[in-house]
Design an enzyme around this catalytic site. Structure first.
Site, PDB file in Angstrom:
ATOM      1  N   GLU A 127       4.044   1.617  -0.916  1.00 49.17           N
ATOM      2  CA  GLU A 127       4.820   1.742  -2.161  1.00 49.17           C
ATOM      3  C   GLU A 127       3.958   2.272  -3.299  1.00 49.17           C
ATOM      4  O   GLU A 127       4.403   3.115  -4.087  1.00 49.17           O
ATOM      5  CB  GLU A 127       5.417   0.374  -2.536  1.00 49.17           C
TER       6      GLU A 127
ATOM      7  N   ARG B 150       0.823  -1.204   0.000  1.00 51.44           N
ATOM      8  CA  ARG B 150       0.000   0.000   0.000  1.00 51.44           C
ATOM      9  C   ARG B 150       0.868   1.271   0.000  1.00 51.44           C
ATOM     10  O   ARG B 150       0.620   2.204  -0.768  1.00 51.44           O
ATOM     11  CB  ARG B 150      -0.891  -0.045   1.249  1.00 51.44           C
TER      12      ARG B 150
ATOM     13  N   ASP C 105       7.931 -11.188   0.523  1.00 51.70           N
ATOM     14  CA  ASP C 105       8.695 -12.261  -0.127  1.00 51.70           C
ATOM     15  C   ASP C 105       7.838 -13.517  -0.260  1.00 51.70           C
ATOM     16  O   ASP C 105       7.843 -14.193  -1.293  1.00 51.70           O
ATOM     17  CB  ASP C 105       9.943 -12.614   0.697  1.00 51.70           C
TER      18      ASP C 105
END
Length: 310
Positions: free
Chosen positions: A196, A194, A261
């Protein structure tokens, strides 16, 4: 989850690797020198971080994985090599004698992070060029590519990598960094969180506003899809056939480090195994719900995810 096909999936991961170091200890007093806690370290742990943690997540899900990155000629780089080989990852770490391997040192006291210290330098142009040549040679042996950008300089040629991989007919998944997403144009999917996304498209007031901004960005970059991870609001996938929203999996959140990740690793494994967008996003969301209940950069195993999906 089509695990039979997942076992046949082959992933190539390229990006910034790092060594995550953890110092665990007891906090019993405040320092007389400054108003800070004194941590008496009782044990330490080391885990692969960054793109290396993405690779561990892919391996834990039972897919075949190759990792391509750059490290320094130092103890941390050699330790990363050992840890990754122990996780059954086909690892190719180009050594750049001019840099230090990126290390994130976290000090943990009373089950919470008190301090993080980062050690990092950018790799040199010659090593990155050699890595690009190897990347092109490895494309034939993979079903999908993950480009894990942590902003440490290891993906200086990312636009070229996307072009090469797409020309070879491979799906390309990008975990982005920074406020310039133009370098990710042409990828299959980009997976910002969110914060970024906000850095790139600005703020939005409601879900409709998010949808408009996400669709505009997807169209501008020529992506098949854009996945926005939204913390307690779950995740939202925007693609040509419409949007798919996954609510957050309700459970105790212990540590969100490395959750991105796990999301991109699960998404890639599912897509490479032949799953559709909705199933892939659902599995990634459930995996994220499992991994945030663990301390530090962690992985979700195949059986663990299977049980959580049921």
């Amino acid at each position: 989850m089509p695990f039979a096909s997942v076992a046949c999936a082959r992933l190539l991961i390229v990006g910034d690797v790092m060594l995550d170091r953890y110092w665990f200890g007891e906090v019993a007093r405040i320092s007389p020198e400054a108003p800070v806690p004194v941590v008496k370290v009782s044990r330490s742990e080391e885990r692969p971080g960054g793109a290396a943690n993405v690779a561990r997540n892919v391996a834990a899900l039972g897919a075949r994985v190759s990792l391509l990155s750059v490290v320094g000629d130092d103890e941390a780089g050699r330790q990363l090599q050992r840890l990754l080989e122990a996780s059954a990852i086909d690892v190719s770490l180009h050594v750049d004698a001019a840099i230090s391997t990126t290390v994130k040192l976290r000090v943990i006291g009373r089950q919470q992070q008190l301090l993080r210290i980062d050690f990092e330098t950018w790799p040199s142009h010659e090593v990155l060029r050699a890595k690009l040549v190897e990347f092109e040679s490895r494309l034939a042996d993979c079903d999908a590519v993950i480009l894990s950008d942590y902003g440490k300089g290891g993906l200086a040629h990312i636009a070229e990598m996307i072009r090469m991989a797409r020309a070879a007919g491979k799906k390309v998944l990008v975990d982005p960094k920074g406020d310039d997403f133009s370098k990710y144009a042409g990828a299959t999917i980009v997976t910002p969180n969110r914060a970024e996304l906000r850095e790139v498209v600005g703020r939005w007031q409601d879900d409709d506003g998010l949808a408009r901004k996400a669709e505009a960005l997807r169209s501008e970059l020529g992506l098949e899809a854009l996945l926005v991870t939204r913390s307690e609001e779950g995740m939202s996938l925007f693609h040509a056939a419409g949007a798919v929203h996954e609510p957050a999996v309700a459970r105790e959140v212990f540590d969100v480090s490395g959750a991105g990740d796990t999301v991109i690793a699960t998404l890639a494994v599912m897509l490479a195994g032949g799953a559709g967008w909705a199933d892939a996003v659902h599995a990634a969301n459930v995996a994220a719900g499992v991994v945030v209940g663990k301390l530090g950069t962690a992985v979700v195993g195949r059986d663990e995810l299977d049980a959580a999906l049921k």
